[in-house]
Motif scaffolding. Structure first.
Motif, PDB file in Angstrom:
ATOM      1  N   VAL A 336       0.817  -1.370  -0.006  1.00  0.00           N
ATOM      2  CA  VAL A 336      -0.024   0.048   0.165  1.00  0.00           C
ATOM      3  C   VAL A 336       0.923   1.373  -0.073  1.00  0.00           C
ATOM      4  CG1 VAL A 336      -1.486   1.656   1.583  1.00  0.00           C
ATOM      5  CG2 VAL A 336      -2.189  -1.119   0.921  1.00  0.00           C
ATOM      6  N   ASP A 337       1.829   1.311   0.886  1.00  0.00           N
ATOM      7  CA  ASP A 337       2.901   2.569   0.991  1.00  0.00           C
ATOM      8  C   ASP A 337       3.472   2.776  -0.444  1.00  0.00           C
ATOM      9  OD1 ASP A 337       2.103   2.553   3.606  1.00  0.00           O
ATOM     10  OD2 ASP A 337       4.084   2.350   4.178  1.00  0.00           O
ATOM     11  N   TYR A 338       3.842   1.423  -1.154  1.00  0.00           N
ATOM     12  CA  TYR A 338       4.563   1.709  -2.323  1.00  0.00           C
ATOM     13  C   TYR A 338       3.625   2.039  -3.233  1.00  0.00           C
ATOM     14  CZ  TYR A 338       8.191  -1.164  -5.197  1.00  0.00           C
ATOM     15  OH  TYR A 338       9.521  -1.396  -5.632  1.00  0.00           O
ATOM     16  N   LEU A 339       2.390   1.680  -3.309  1.00  0.00           N
ATOM     17  CA  LEU A 339       1.567   2.034  -4.561  1.00  0.00           C
ATOM     18  C   LEU A 339       1.114   3.544  -4.327  1.00  0.00           C
ATOM     19  CD1 LEU A 339      -0.631   1.436  -6.652  1.00  0.00           C
ATOM     20  CD2 LEU A 339      -2.177   0.947  -4.751  1.00  0.00           C
ATOM     21  N   ALA A 340       1.084   4.180  -3.136  1.00  0.00           N
ATOM     22  CA  ALA A 340       0.702   5.537  -2.649  1.00  0.00           C
ATOM     23  C   ALA A 340       1.982   6.323  -3.509  1.00  0.00           C
ATOM     24  CB  ALA A 340       0.530   5.835  -1.398  1.00  0.00           C
ATOM     25  N   ASP A 341       3.232   5.688  -2.965  1.00  0.00           N
ATOM     26  CA  ASP A 341       4.199   6.599  -3.518  1.00  0.00           C
ATOM     27  C   ASP A 341       4.602   6.596  -4.883  1.00  0.00           C
ATOM     28  OD1 ASP A 341       6.903   7.665  -2.297  1.00  0.00           O
ATOM     29  OD2 ASP A 341       7.778   5.718  -3.658  1.00  0.00           O
ATOM     30  N   VAL A 342       4.377   5.510  -5.624  1.00  0.00           N
ATOM     31  CA  VAL A 342       4.612   5.331  -7.026  1.00  0.00           C
ATOM     32  C   VAL A 342       3.538   6.196  -7.683  1.00  0.00           C
ATOM     33  CG1 VAL A 342       4.507   3.932  -8.936  1.00  0.00           C
ATOM     34  CG2 VAL A 342       5.769   3.175  -7.106  1.00  0.00           C
ATOM     35  N   VAL A 343       2.333   6.163  -7.075  1.00  0.00           N
ATOM     36  CA  VAL A 343       1.098   6.876  -7.680  1.00  0.00           C
ATOM     37  C   VAL A 343       1.435   8.455  -7.738  1.00  0.00           C
ATOM     38  CG1 VAL A 343      -1.105   7.526  -7.798  1.00  0.00           C
ATOM     39  CG2 VAL A 343      -0.421   5.284  -7.731  1.00  0.00           C
ATOM     40  N   ALA A 408      -4.091  13.603   0.630  1.00  0.00           N
ATOM     41  CA  ALA A 408      -2.703  13.751   1.442  1.00  0.00           C
ATOM     42  C   ALA A 408      -2.896  12.302   2.102  1.00  0.00           C
ATOM     43  CB  ALA A 408      -2.601  14.854   2.641  1.00  0.00           C
ATOM     44  N   ILE A 409      -1.993  11.532   1.642  1.00  0.00           N
ATOM     45  CA  ILE A 409      -1.924   9.935   2.179  1.00  0.00           C
ATOM     46  C   ILE A 409      -0.963   9.905   3.208  1.00  0.00           C
ATOM     47  CG2 ILE A 409      -1.841   7.520   1.623  1.00  0.00           C
ATOM     48  CD1 ILE A 409      -2.678   8.465  -1.446  1.00  0.00           C
ATOM     49  N   ALA A 410      -1.289   9.690   4.439  1.00  0.00           N
ATOM     50  CA  ALA A 410      -0.400   9.238   5.586  1.00  0.00           C
ATOM     51  C   ALA A 410      -0.007   8.024   5.417  1.00  0.00           C
ATOM     52  CB  ALA A 410      -1.014   9.899   6.762  1.00  0.00           C
ATOM     53  N   LEU A 411       1.319   7.775   5.170  1.00  0.00           N
ATOM     54  CA  LEU A 411       1.767   6.312   5.261  1.00  0.00           C
ATOM     55  C   LEU A 411       1.583   5.588   6.586  1.00  0.00           C
ATOM     56  CD1 LEU A 411       4.565   6.279   2.582  1.00  0.00           C
ATOM     57  CD2 LEU A 411       2.122   6.161   2.227  1.00  0.00           C
ATOM     58  N   GLU A 412       1.912   6.717   7.614  1.00  0.00           N
ATOM     59  CA  GLU A 412       1.818   6.258   8.995  1.00  0.00           C
ATOM     60  C   GLU A 412       0.539   6.990   9.575  1.00  0.00           C
ATOM     61  OE1 GLU A 412       3.600   3.623  10.107  1.00  0.00           O
ATOM     62  OE2 GLU A 412       4.847   3.484   8.285  1.00  0.00           O
ATOM     63  N   ALA A 462      -2.725   2.891   5.754  1.00  0.00           N
ATOM     64  CA  ALA A 462      -2.310   4.159   5.371  1.00  0.00           C
ATOM     65  C   ALA A 462      -3.722   5.001   5.346  1.00  0.00           C
ATOM     66  CB  ALA A 462      -1.589   4.304   4.052  1.00  0.00           C
ATOM     67  N   TYR A 463      -3.657   6.199   5.493  1.00  0.00           N
ATOM     68  CA  TYR A 463      -4.779   7.093   5.621  1.00  0.00           C
ATOM     69  C   TYR A 463      -5.047   8.307   4.848  1.00  0.00           C
ATOM     70  CZ  TYR A 463      -3.696   4.085   9.539  1.00  0.00           C
ATOM     71  OH  TYR A 463      -3.386   2.903  10.323  1.00  0.00           O
ATOM     72  N   THR A 464      -5.953   8.394   4.389  1.00  0.00           N
ATOM     73  CA  THR A 464      -6.241   9.626   3.280  1.00  0.00           C
ATOM     74  C   THR A 464      -7.025  10.867   3.703  1.00  0.00           C
ATOM     75  OG1 THR A 464      -6.012   8.010   1.620  1.00  0.00           O
ATOM     76  CG2 THR A 464      -6.773   9.956   0.861  1.00  0.00           C
ATOM     77  N   PHE A 465      -6.312  11.812   3.815  1.00  0.00           N
ATOM     78  CA  PHE A 465      -7.211  13.001   3.861  1.00  0.00           C
ATOM     79  C   PHE A 465      -7.401  13.767   2.391  1.00  0.00           C
ATOM     80  CE2 PHE A 465      -4.596  12.183   7.632  1.00  0.00           C
ATOM     81  CZ  PHE A 465      -5.551  12.352   8.570  1.00  0.00           C
ATOM     82  N   LYS A 466      -8.705  13.829   2.151  1.00  0.00           N
ATOM     83  CA  LYS A 466      -9.201  14.489   1.019  1.00  0.00           C
ATOM     84  C   LYS A 466      -9.473  16.016   1.376  1.00  0.00           C
ATOM     85  CE  LYS A 466     -12.749  13.949  -2.702  1.00  0.00           C
ATOM     86  NZ  LYS A 466     -13.838  13.162  -3.262  1.00  0.00           N
ATOM     87  N   ILE A 467      -8.663  16.718   0.584  1.00  0.00           N
ATOM     88  CA  ILE A 467      -8.663  18.331   1.079  1.00  0.00           C
ATOM     89  C   ILE A 467      -9.336  18.997  -0.356  1.00  0.00           C
ATOM     90  CG2 ILE A 467      -7.240  20.053   1.420  1.00  0.00           C
ATOM     91  CD1 ILE A 467      -5.056  17.997   2.230  1.00  0.00           C
ATOM     92  N   LEU A 468     -10.661  19.465  -0.179  1.00  0.00           N
ATOM     93  CA  LEU A 468     -11.263  20.260  -1.244  1.00  0.00           C
ATOM     94  C   LEU A 468     -10.778  21.784  -1.013  1.00  0.00           C
ATOM     95  CD1 LEU A 468     -14.780  18.945  -1.240  1.00  0.00           C
ATOM     96  CD2 LEU A 468     -12.793  18.418  -2.766  1.00  0.00           C
ATOM     97  N   THR A 469     -10.106  22.121  -2.135  1.00  0.00           N
ATOM     98  CA  THR A 469      -9.527  23.625  -2.208  1.00  0.00           C
ATOM     99  C   THR A 469     -10.561  24.319  -3.230  1.00  0.00           C
ATOM    100  OG1 THR A 469      -8.052  23.287  -4.077  1.00  0.00           O
ATOM    101  CG2 THR A 469      -7.059  22.657  -1.801  1.00  0.00           C
TER     102      THR A 469
END
Ligand code: GLC
Length: 471
Positions: A336-343, A408-412, A462-469
């Protein structure tokens, strides 16, 4: 008259109307299809008779003193029972501590000197192969495409073909593995690609003669005609493959441009298919193909061009291997961390599994895939169809974006429940949501976006914060 002309044009074979010419300039006008840009996550499958000895997919290249990459070695029988090998051959083929030396020992210990690689072919039975269950697993893993080894360096074709007797229709499974999986994978809504050992072999003695090149070209064209793959995933061994003057063999030697043009021109929709960059080098050192494929090697910046990282759950082998203990595989957390990082860097991740010879997928691999799928169910919004943000990371966070959302994906899980992201200082934030849970508190100041996380975690890993701007 005009109707007659039109009818004549319609009945021409597709190639005659071919928009793509076998030139680098023409092929480079082909664009990466949007589905590939959006897919992000694919499953690679290395499967073939090498799953019988279950050491590594290069087994045939290592077990015999005469097998090899062709150019350098070649030569007749593919069994280790070659009598007394000279010291020179032993040193060249099996330097002390080398993996070839280990493979040879593994072979002699487990099968003895009289078993050749070809003895494994009828033992590769795939008797429990359930293409429907495989496709459902890949779908549940959250993968959007699958790439199967249609043929690897051992030259065993995983589909019935008249071009070689070494094929799954005639020997071993006695079925069309490539075709059977094509149906079920597509029924699950996933794209289907095929790996092919385009420019190397461990086995074929015609290599690298023109007759081998013609045979290789013909097998790829057959795959295109018969299965309409979305990806032809070629492969090279640029190091050891040299011409007689020691120069890397150019792509023209393999007829690569013509074959790539064939893929585009003979696919129902040329805009929807693509190929990787493993087709040999152009005279100026550049490569052909639609995307690059760093192998087990991450890149550390956002890439303007689409790329795909390939790696295997097994850190040593791509084919099923008995020598790796269960604890040795990549974990779902790592994947999962790998995927988030590569993407976050504009890449796709193609993660490989090696099924057993009977067609079962080891539990440890299934679990990693299913746990990753569970993560993607909650967090997939940050992954699929995303594009890189202006920066890809800040500490343990990885960023992606889509329309007016920044992810913003928090790997930890953040150590401090209140933390500040500096990368969003120039954005006017309207809302922050923790995917899988709901809105979270935030404040904005000149130093950045400060978020406070709730005590409960919405998922594992891993935990995702979806930030609308607003901008
Ligand atoms: C490595 C392996 C090869 C495998 C390939 C996939 O090069 O040696 O066997 O097919 O990776 O990218």
């Amino acid at each position: 008259m005009r109707t007659a002309l039109l009818l004549a044009a319609l009945s021409l074979p597709i190639a005659a109307q071919a928009p793509y010419q076998p030139t680098a300039a023409s092929l480079r006008t082909h664009k990466v299809p949007q589905w590939f840009e959006d897919a992000k996550f694919g499953i690679f499958i290395h499967w073939g008779p090498y799953a019988v000895p279950a050491f590594h997919e290069w087994y045939v290249a290592w077990m015999s003193p005469h097998a090899g990459y062709g150019f350098l070695l070649g030569g007749p029988p593919f069994t280790p029972a070659q009598g007394n090998l000279s010291d020179a051959v032993m040193k060249l083929r099996y330097p002390p501590g080398s993996v070839a030396g280990r493979a040879r020992k593994y072979h002699l210990d487990n099968f003895g000197p009289n078993v050749s690689y070809d003895d494994f072919l009828p033992m590769f039975k795939a008797e429990k192969f359930d293409p429907d269950a495989w496709a459902r697993l890949f779908q549940a893993a959250g993968a959007r495409y699958v790439v199967l080894t249609a043929k690897h360096g051992d030259e065993f074709a995983m589909w019935p073909t008249k071009l070689t007797p070494r094929n799954a229709g005639a020997t071993g499974p006695k079925r069309d593995i490539v075709g059977d999986l094509a149906k079920t994978v597509r029924a699950q809504g996933l794209k289907y690609g095929l790996y092919h050992n385009t420019t190397y072999t461990f086995y074929d003695k015609r290599y690298p003669g023109r007759d081998w090149v013609e045979y290789m070209n013909a097998t790829i064209k057959e795959l295109v005609d018969k299965y309409q793959p979305s990806i032809i995933w070629g492969d090279v061994r640029e190091g050891p493959i040299r011409d007689t003057q020691g120069r890397p063999v150019p792509s023209d030697y393999w007829n690569s441009k013509e074959v790539i043009a064939y893929l585009y021109n003979h696919s129902k929709d040329p805009a929807e298919v693509l190929t990787n960059d493993r087709w040999g080098l152009e005279a100026d050192g550049s490569r052909l193909g639609d995307f690059s494929t760093p192998e087990r090697r991450n890149l550390n910046a956002i890439q303007p061009e689409k790329w795909e990282l390939c790696d295997s759950l097994d850190p040593f082998s791509w084919g099923y291997s008995r020598i790796l203990p269960e604890g040795g595989y990549m974990t779902a957390n790592q994947l999962v961390d790998y995927l988030a990082d590569v993407v976050s860097k504009n890449g796709n991740l193609l993660i490989n599994i090696g099924p057993r010879a009977d067609g079962t997928i080891p539990e440890v691999m299934r679990n990693v895939l299913l746990e990753t799928g569970a993560w993607l169910k909650v967090n997939g919004d940050a992954i699929y169809a995303s594009r890189p943000f202006t920066t890809y990371k800040e500490g343990d966070f990885r960023f992606t974006r889509k329309a007016n959302a920044v992810y913003a994906i928090a790997l930890e899980w953040p150590e401090d429940p209140t933390f500040t992201l500096k990368s969003l200082t120039s954005h006017k934030v309207q809302s922050v949501e923790l995917l899988g849970q709901g809105p979270v508190k935030f404040t904005q100041s000149p130093t950045g976006l400060t978020i406070t996380v709730p005590p409960q975690r919405p998922c594992k890993f891993a935990y995702t914060f979806k930030i609308l701007t607003a901008n």
